[in-house]
Design a protein around this motif. Structure first.
Motif, PDB file in Angstrom:
ATOM      1  N   THR A   1       0.877  -1.178   0.000  1.00  0.00           N
ATOM      2  CA  THR A   1       0.000   0.000   0.000  1.00  0.00           C
ATOM      3  C   THR A   1       0.906   1.216   0.000  1.00  0.00           C
TER       4      THR A   1
ATOM      5  N   ARG B   1       5.167  -6.918   6.675  1.00  0.00           N
ATOM      6  CA  ARG B   1       4.239  -7.874   6.055  1.00  0.00           C
ATOM      7  C   ARG B   1       4.962  -8.912   5.216  1.00  0.00           C
TER       8      ARG B   1
ATOM      9  N   HIS C   1      -4.670  -1.805  -2.935  1.00  0.00           N
ATOM     10  CA  HIS C   1      -4.969  -2.851  -1.954  1.00  0.00           C
ATOM     11  C   HIS C   1      -5.569  -2.274  -0.673  1.00  0.00           C
ATOM     12  N   GLY C   2      -6.592  -2.953  -0.159  1.00  0.00           N
ATOM     13  CA  GLY C   2      -7.130  -2.600   1.159  1.00  0.00           C
ATOM     14  C   GLY C   2      -6.168  -3.101   2.220  1.00  0.00           C
ATOM     15  N   GLU C   3      -6.268  -2.560   3.434  1.00  0.00           N
ATOM     16  CA  GLU C   3      -5.354  -2.930   4.520  1.00  0.00           C
ATOM     17  C   GLU C   3      -5.393  -4.424   4.858  1.00  0.00           C
ATOM     18  N   ASP C   4      -6.530  -5.082   4.559  1.00  0.00           N
ATOM     19  CA  ASP C   4      -6.635  -6.499   4.916  1.00  0.00           C
ATOM     20  C   ASP C   4      -6.485  -7.408   3.696  1.00  0.00           C
ATOM     21  N   ASP C   5      -5.988  -6.872   2.588  1.00  0.00           N
ATOM     22  CA  ASP C   5      -5.807  -7.668   1.376  1.00  0.00           C
ATOM     23  C   ASP C   5      -4.725  -8.729   1.617  1.00  0.00           C
ATOM     24  N   PRO C   6      -5.073 -10.022   1.449  1.00  0.00           N
ATOM     25  CA  PRO C   6      -4.072 -11.064   1.715  1.00  0.00           C
ATOM     26  C   PRO C   6      -2.867 -11.013   0.763  1.00  0.00           C
TER      27      PRO C   6
ATOM     28  N   ASP D   1       1.863 -13.628  13.426  1.00  0.00           N
ATOM     29  CA  ASP D   1       0.938 -13.069  12.449  1.00  0.00           C
ATOM     30  C   ASP D   1       1.035 -13.786  11.105  1.00  0.00           C
TER      31      ASP D   1
ATOM     32  N   LYS E   1       4.153  -7.564  18.991  1.00  0.00           N
ATOM     33  CA  LYS E   1       3.876  -8.345  17.783  1.00  0.00           C
ATOM     34  C   LYS E   1       4.997  -9.358  17.566  1.00  0.00           C
TER      35      LYS E   1
ATOM     36  N   THR F   1       0.672 -18.900   3.900  1.00  0.00           N
ATOM     37  CA  THR F   1       0.688 -18.436   2.507  1.00  0.00           C
ATOM     38  C   THR F   1       1.857 -19.076   1.760  1.00  0.00           C
TER      39      THR F   1
END
Ligand SMILES: [Zn+2]
Ligand SMILES: [Zn+2]
Ligand SMILES: [Zn+2]
Length: 461
Positions: free
Chosen positions: A132, A235, A165-170, A328, A324, A347
């Protein structure tokens, strides 16, 4: 919001049983005093004291529900225990804030006039990943727009991505082409990151000495670099570091005896971070040069003049990152092998990272790496500090423990003051976690309610 869960008849039975017991209130009290921990440690035992007037006072878990005392698991990770992780972040904040603002925990208020910088050191790129970004106006920009005539990679995959991409897009953090992505270099970076940070601190001292026109020896006689840092997984599964870096004098919390301000310190940090290199061996015999990424952020905190960040904000940022971890990515906190990996439903990217780490761990230069594949090869401490930054987590915890003990003693009118002498103390571990799924469900919903109350109190303040 209390999550709606399907309760099996067995769980309902367990809940009704617990709530119907005469010692339910005491059980709830224990729940409260262990902070609604997700998996408390159950202890069995007794203590006895001689009070100042010679009476023998004591406590035994025999009178407790299930004859156990529940205490916090103390886990730092939010994914394991939200409550203990919250407490850990609070302790971290205390430590960080004391070192930035002073006037507490044995750090003098004068610390506010020391040069202090909040720095983020990232990893370099190992291949393009979905991301993003913000455009010039701060709005959402496209992931990786094509420049000129778009050309696919050697594997025939697009080298561009026009999605927002949205913040929760895998897809975020996943490579555009896994075959182009440099997995061995990525794992080598995580593995060697602690050493790269160490080299950075050495380079920083040298850079500062140069800026001040001093030799290394002269510098160390007048100035000390104190810091606290946390590692955070991005990420894409690579660690980067956030640190609070401060200049001190040679003695504890003294003013540095060189003429450098926070802006000059920030400048030196950027210079040192962009120059530091670490050449490491790769299995094919080649040398890989590791360095920090070009995305390097420094913000001044204080140091006589107004900084870009307040000490409160800087402390809050770092404390948040400290809870964290690699969980995750779906890897959990236990060791992983290529055989157990398919059970974890991770993934493709994480799958490749784990397999690469395992493979690299077969090479003598990477001995021990296979024990850290669940951390994607990162074996360092998530939070660490130089000796003189401020107080320690241990000191903060023991202060809180003393406070709680005093509260507990006052509550039960026992005479646990300084004049008492401990005569018997015997504890044994009975187990970890709640006794039944019904208890777990009760504890979980009580934890959610406690969090909501805390949030409401914060909102009202
Ligand atoms: Zn816990
Ligand atoms: Zn994309
Ligand atoms: Zn490719």
């Amino acid at each position: 919001m209390i999550p709606r869960v399907e309760l099996s008849p067995q769980v309902v039975k367990e809940i009704v049983h617990r709530a119907g017991r005469p010692d339910f209130e005491r059980w709830s009290e224990q729940l409260h005093s262990c902070g609604y921990c997700s998996r408390p440690v159950r202890l069995r035992g007794r203590v006895a004291y001689h009070s100042a007037d010679g009476r023998r006072v004591g406590y035994s878990t025999d009178g407790e529900p299930d004859r156990v005392l529940m205490i916090r698991c103390g886990n730092r990770r939010a994914a394991v225990c939200p409550s203990c992780s919250y407490e850990y972040a609070g302790d971290m904040w205390q430590l960080l804030y004391a070192g930035a603002a002073g006037g507490r925990k044995g750090v003098p208020e004068s610390i506010r006039s020391h040069p202090l910088v909040f720095a983020t050191l990232t990893a370099p790129g190992f291949g393009p990943v979905h991301t993003t970004r913000a455009d010039r106006t701060g709005g959402h920009a496209r992931c990786r727009p094509a420049h000129g005539t778009p050309r696919p990679c050697p594997h025939g995959r697009p080298t561009w991505c026009t999605a927002i991409h949205g913040e929760d897009d895998p897809r975020l953090g996943q490579p555009l082409c896994p075959d182009c992505y440099d997995y061995p270099a990525h794992i080598a970076f995580n593995w060697h990151a602690p050493e790269l940070w160490r080299r950075f601190t050495i380079t920083l001292r040298r850079t500062l000495a140069q800026q001040a026109g001093l030799t290394a020896k002269q510098f160390s006689q007048r100035c000390r670099v104190s810091f606290v840092k946390v590692a955070e997984f991005q990420r894409r599964g690579v660690v980067h570091f956030h640190g609070l870096i401060r200049l001190d004098g040679p003695g504890d919390f003294d003013l540095p005896q060189i003429d450098l301000d926070s802006a000059a310190l920030a400048q030196a940090i950027r210079q040192a971070a962009s120059h530091v290199r670490l050449t490491v061996e790769m299995p094919d015999g080649s040398g890989l040069v590791l360095r920090f990424g070009a995305q390097l952020d420094t913000q001044t905190v204080n140091g006589g003049t107004t900084g870009q960040l307040t000490p409160e904000h800087a402390a809050r940022y770092i404390a948040k990152y400290a809870t964290k971890s690699a969980e995750d990515f779906g890897l959990g906190e236990r060791r992983v092998t290529p055989e157990t990996l398919p059970l974890l439903n991770v993934t493709d990217h994480v799958d490749r990272l784990v397999r690469t780490a395992w493979h690299l761990g077969e090479h003598p230069a990477y001995e021990g790496l296979q024990r850290w594949v669940h951390m994607l090869g990162f074996r360092g401490h998530f939070a660490s500090k130089s000796r003189h930054y401020s107080t320690t987590l241990g000191a903060i915890r023991s202060e809180r423990r003393t406070y709680r003990q005093r509260q507990a003693a006052e509550h039960s009118h026992e005479l646990l003051d300084n004049k008492t002498t401990l005569v018997v103390s015997h504890w044994e571990l009975s187990g970890v976690g709640y006794l039944t799924r019904g208890d777990t469900t009760l504890a979980h919903s009580a934890a959610v309610r406690a969090r909501e109350r805390r949030q409401a109190a914060r909102d009202a303040a």
